[in-house]
Design an enzyme around this catalytic site. Structure first.
Site, PDB file in Angstrom:
ATOM      1  N   CYS A   1      27.890  53.246  45.306  1.00  0.00           N
ATOM      2  CA  CYS A   1      27.803  51.855  45.789  1.00  0.00           C
ATOM      3  C   CYS A   1      26.404  51.407  46.184  1.00  0.00           C
ATOM      4  CB  CYS A   1      28.769  51.652  46.946  1.00  0.00           C
ATOM      5  SG  CYS A   1      30.480  51.728  46.415  1.00  0.00           S
TER       6      CYS A   1
ATOM      7  N   ASP B   1      45.447  52.247  34.105  1.00  0.00           N
ATOM      8  CA  ASP B   1      44.072  52.634  33.773  1.00  0.00           C
ATOM      9  C   ASP B   1      43.990  52.867  32.269  1.00  0.00           C
ATOM     10  OD1 ASP B   1      41.666  53.862  35.850  1.00  0.00           O
ATOM     11  OD2 ASP B   1      41.450  54.237  33.699  1.00  0.00           O
TER      12      ASP B   1
ATOM     13  N   ARG C   1      27.755  60.866  41.985  1.00  0.00           N
ATOM     14  CA  ARG C   1      27.080  59.729  41.353  1.00  0.00           C
ATOM     15  C   ARG C   1      25.854  59.340  42.189  1.00  0.00           C
ATOM     16  NH1 ARG C   1      32.125  55.726  40.152  1.00  0.00           N
ATOM     17  NH2 ARG C   1      32.889  56.659  42.075  1.00  0.00           N
TER      18      ARG C   1
ATOM     19  N   PHE D   1      35.967  47.467  51.414  1.00  0.00           N
ATOM     20  CA  PHE D   1      34.962  48.112  52.265  1.00  0.00           C
ATOM     21  C   PHE D   1      35.262  49.582  52.533  1.00  0.00           C
ATOM     22  CE2 PHE D   1      34.869  43.570  53.190  1.00  0.00           C
ATOM     23  CZ  PHE D   1      33.517  43.295  53.050  1.00  0.00           C
TER      24      PHE D   1
END
Ligand code: NAD
Length: 442
Positions: free
Chosen positions: A271, A30, A338, A159
Site C-alpha cells: 500500500c 476471483d 511486496r 483501512f
C-alpha cells in the site's frame, strides 16, 4: 442479505470472511483459479492471523467462492470490488483490473430484469476522480441500465492492515462512504449500521472526497514514518542520541500521537509505496506539486541504503562475507513481501558478493520465488546465525525479540548485530557484542 465480493486477495478475502462470519451470504469471485482452489480447501492463500479459523467455519455455508461473476451480480444486492490496483512503471495506478471488473459487471447488469437496485462498492484504492471520470462513463457504455436509477456505484475505501486484518474489519475506526446519491447513501449506511451496530463511526461524503481520504491517509502515515527515519539517521551521527527516546517523548504529545513513530529500514508492503507514488503522479497530472510527499518517498527509497552503509561501516569489505538476515516480510504477522525492504537489501548485498542466509517465520516461500538458489533459507534462527559475520534484523517478529545476546556470541563467527528495527534493548548488548542500532548514536 446476499453480498458479492470481487477479488479475493488480502482485502477481499478478509472482507468476505468477516461478513460471512456475521451471517451474511457472501458470493466471492476471483479470476485466479489457483487461489480459489486453495480457498476451497479452507486455507487462506496468504498468512493472516485468524483467517483460516473463520474460513473453516464459513466456507460452503455462508461463503461460496468461484469464478462466476455473472451469478454473483445476479444474486447480490451489494457488490464489493476489491481487485488490485498496482503501480504502473511510471508510478500511476494500474486501473485495468478495476476497469475489466466494472465493464463485466455492467454487461451482466444488462441481462438482469428483476428491477432490483444494485450497488457496486469500490473498496480498491484508486486516484481521486477515477469513479466519476473513468468508471461511470465506462459502465454507461456497456449497459443500457441507468446509473443512479437502476444501479449505482460508490466509494468505500478500506483501512484494514495486513497482520491485523480480521480485527480491523471487526472494529473499524471509521467507515467512509462516498456517494452523491441519497438512495445509495441510505442503503450502504443501513448495511454498515446493521453489521456493526450503531457504535460504528460512519462518515458520509462525496465520491471524490472518499477517494482523496484514502490517498491522504496513507500519504500522511508514510510521511510520519519517513520523518522519524530522517530523525533516526541524524541520531546515528550524534553520540548519545537515541531516536527511541525522542519518538517516545514526542509520541506523548497528544497532538502528535505515538503510532508510526518507529524508526526502521523504510516502509514497504502493497500500500504505502504504491499509494505515495500514485498520489504524487495524480498531483503532477493536475499541474500541482507536493514537496513534502516527494521527500517522504525520497527518504524511503534511501533508507535501505542507510542500512547497507551501517553494514559496510562494520565489515569494510562485504565480498565473501556471511550475512544473516532476520526478517523478510515487510512487517510482522504477514508473509507479504511486496515492496519489502529485505528484497532491496539482499539485492544490494548480492551485488557485492555477500553470502546471504535468511530466516523468517512465514515469508520464506514467497522470498524463494524471487531469489531461488541465490541465497540460503534457514528454518531456524540458530542455522541462520551460525558462522555469520554480521546479522541484520529487518522485521520486528516477536520471536526475534526473545533472542538472548549470548546466542549471537555463541553462534556467529563475528557477533556484529545491526538492529534496523530497534527490537532489542541496547543496554543488554552493550558489552557483549558489536551491537549497532538504527538511530542510536555511539
Ligand atoms: P491482492 O493483489 O492481494 O488481491 C487482488 C485480487 O483481485 C487478486 O486475487 C486478483 O486475482 C483479483 N482480481 C483481479 N482482477 C479480477 C477480476 N477481473 N475479477 C475477479 N478478481 C480479480 O490485492 P489486495 O492487497 O487485496 O488489495 C486490493 C485493493 O485494496 C488495492 O486497491 C489495495 O490498494 C487496497 N487495499 C489494500 C490493503 C492491504 O493491506 N493489502 C489495505 C487497504 C486497501
Amino acid at each position: 442479505m446476499n453480498i458479492g465480493v470481487v477479488g479475493l486477495g488480502f482485502v477481499g478475502l478478509s472482507v468476505s470472511c468477516v461478513f460471512a462470519n456475521k451471517g451474511l451470504n457472501i458470493h466471492g469471485v476471483d479470476i485466479d483459479e489457483q487461489k480459489m482452489s486453495i480457498i476451497n480447501q479452507k486455507k487462506s492463500p496468504f498468512f493472516e492471523p485468524e483467517i483460516n479459523e473463520i474460513l473453516d467455519k464459513v466456507l460452503n455455508k455462508s461463503l461460496n467462492v468461484n469464478s462466476n461473476l455473472e451469478k454473483c451480480v445476479k444474486e447480490s444486492e451489494i457488490i464489493f470490488v476489491c481487485v488490485g490496483t498496482p503501480s504502473n512503471s511510471d508510478g500511476s495506478s494500474n486501473l485495468n483490473y478495476l476497469k475489466n471488473t466494472c465493464k463485466d459487471i455492467s454487461k451482466f447488469l444488462n441481462k438482469i430484469q428483476d428491477g432490483k437496485f444494485r450497488i457496486i462498492v469500490i473498496k480498491s484504492t484508486i486516484p481521486p476522480q477515477t469513479i466519476e471520470t473513468e468508471i461511470m462513463p465506462l459502465m454507461k457504455q456497456n449497459t443500457s441500465k441507468q446509473i443512479g436509477v437502476d444501479f449505482d456505484i460508490c466509494s468505500n475505501p478500506e483501512f484494514l492492515k495486513e497482520g491485523s486484518a480480521i480485527n480491523d474489519m471487526l472494529n473499524p475506526h471509521l467507515v467512509v462512504i462516498g456517494t452523491n446519491n441519497e438512495k445509495t447513501k441510505y442503503k450502504i449506511n443501513n448495511f454498515y449500521t446493521k453489521l456493526y451496530s450503531d457504535s460504528v463511526n460512519i462518515m458520509n461524503t462525496t465520491i471524490v472526497n472518499a477517494e482523496l481520504i484514502k490517498y491522504t491517509n496513507n500519504s500522511f502515515l508514510a510521511t510520519k514514518i519517513s520523518f522519524i527515519n530522517n530523525i533516526a539517521n541524524i541520531c546515528n551521527k550524534i553520540p548519545g542520541a537515541d531516536v527511541e527516546i525522542i519518538a517516545e517523548a514526542i509520541g506523548m504529545d497528544p497532538r502528535i500521537g505515538k503510532m508510526f513513530l518507529k524508526a526502521g529500514p523504510g516502509y514497504g508492503g502493497s500500500c504505502f509505496p504504491k499509494d505515495v507514488v500514485g498520489f504524487l503522479n495524480f498531483i503532477k497530472l493536475q499541474g500541482f506539486s507536493m514537496p513534502i510527499l516527494e521527500s517522504t518517498h525520497k527518504i524511503n527509497q534511501n533508507q535501505p541504503l542507510e542500512i547497507i552503509k551501517m553494514i559496510k561501516s562494520k565489515l569494510s569489505d562485504i565480498d565473501g562475507k556471511n550475512i544473516s538476515i532476520l526478517g523478510l516480510s515487510f512487517k510482522k504477522n504477514t508473509d507479504d513481501i511486496r515492496e519489502a525492504v529485505s528484497i532491496k537489501i539482499v539485492n544490494k548485498l548480492l551485488e557485492q558478493n555477500a553470502k546471504i542466509k535468511v530466516n523468517d517465520p512465514m515469508a520464506i516461500p514467497n522470498f524463494k520465488q524471487i531469489f531461488n538458489e541465490k541465497i540460503d533459507y534457514c528454518d531456524s534462527i540458530e542455522d541462520c546465525l551460525k558462522d555469520s559475520d554480521c546479522c541484520v534484523i529487518l522485521t520486528e517478529w516477536d520471536n526475534f525479540k526473545n533472542i538472548q545476546p549470548e546466542m549471537f556470541v555463541k553462534l556467529m563467527k563475528n557477533p556484529i548485530i545491526i538492529d534496523a528495527r530497534r527490537i532489542f534493548d541496547v543496554n543488554k548488548f552493550k558489552d557483549i557484542a558489536d551491537f549497532t542500532a538504527l538511530g542510536y548514536g555511539k
